[in-house]
Design a protein around this motif. Structure first.
Motif: not given
Length: 220
Positions: A8-10, A96-98, A205-213, A215-220
Motif C-alpha cells: 500500500p505504500w507504493v 517510502d521505499a528504497l 507481472v512481477t514486482s519488488i518493493a524494498v521499504p526504507e524501514r 514494515r509489517p506489510d512488507h511481504a517476505a
C-alpha cells in the motif's frame, strides 16, 4: 492489476491501451523526436501512467526523462519503475521505499533459445518441476527484469541475468539471491530481494518493493 502485487505504500497506475491526446513535456518530446510510432506510443503512455502514479503521492506533473541506462528520472524523494509490453503500460512510485522494480510481459513462452540466455541451469531445472498453467520461463524473465530495475538505482551498475538466482513459490512470491557483491543498503550489504508475481488477462507481472524501514506489510 499491478496494484495487486504492490504494497500500500507504493502508488501505481496502468493502461491497457494508448489513450489519444497524451501530452508530453518539451524535454520528453526531444527524447523521442526520431522514434517510430510504436516507441512513441509506449513512451507517451508510460509517462502518462507515471504522472498518474505521482499524482497519487500528491505531486504535480513533471517530465520523466530517461537517465543512466534508460532508468527513469523521478522527482527528488521518489523512487519508482516503469514497464511496458504489448497491450500494457504501468508505473509504480513511492516515497517510502528504497527501490521499486516492476515488469510486465505477455503470458506466452519465450522465443526459442532465450531461456538458456537469461537463466541459470538450476533455475531451468526448478521451473521444469513446477505445475503447468503458467509459462514459468516467461515469468522467470519478467522477475529478472524486476530484479534489475530494483538493483540498478542502489548499485548504479549492471547486473547480468546470470548474477541472480531466482526461486518461485507457486503462491505468488519469489526470492532473488544475488551471486555478486551487492551495495551497502541501510548499513548492510544487499544480498537479495523478495518479490511478487501475478498472471492475469494474458499478462505476467512481477514486482519488488524494498521499504526504507521494516514494515509489517512488507511481504517476505
Amino acid at each position: 492489476m499491478i496494484e495487486k502485487i504492490l504494497p500500500p505504500w507504493v502508488a501505481s497506475a496502468e493502461s491497457f491501451d494508448d489513450p489519444p491526446g497524451v501530452t508530453l513535456f518539451p524535454e520528453e518530446e526531444a527524447v523521442i523526436a526520431r522514434a517510430v510510432d510504436k516507441r512513441r506510443r509506449e513512451f507517451a503512455t508510460a509517462r502518462h501512467c507515471a504522472r498518474q502514479a505521482l499524482a497519487h503521492l500528491g505531486l504535480p506533473p513533471t517530465p520523466i526523462l530517461p537517465g543512466e541506462r534508460g532508468a527513469p528520472g523521478w522527482p527528488g524523494g521518489v523512487v519508482g519503475a516503469i514497464t511496458h509490453c504489448a497491450g500494457y503500460r504501468a508505473a509504480a512510485v513511492s516515497r517510502d521505499a528504497l527501490t521499486v522494480g516492476i515488469d510486465a510481459e505477455p503470458h506466452e513462452p519465450l522465443p526459442d533459445g532465450v531461456l538458456d540466455a537469461v537463466s541459470l541451469e538450476a533455475e531451468r531445472a526448478a521451473i521444469a518441476r513446477l505445475d503447468g498453467g503458467v509459462h514459468w520461463d516467461r515469468l522467470l524473465f519478467s522477475a529478472k527484469e524486476s530484479v534489475y530495475k530494483a538493483w540498478f538505482p542502489l548499485a548504479r551498475r549492471w547486473l547480468g541475468f546470470e548474477e541472480a538466482h531466482l526461486v518461485f513459490d507457486p503462491s505468488g512470491t519469489f526470492t532473488a539471491r544475488l551471486l555478486v557483491p551487492g551495495p551497502s543498503v541501510a548499513g548492510r550489504e544487499l544480498t537479495g530481494f523478495t518479490g511478487r508475481w501475478l498472471v492475469a488477462d494474458g499478462l505476467v507481472v512481477t514486482s519488488i518493493a524494498v521499504p526504507e524501514r521494516p514494515r509489517p506489510d512488507h511481504a517476505a
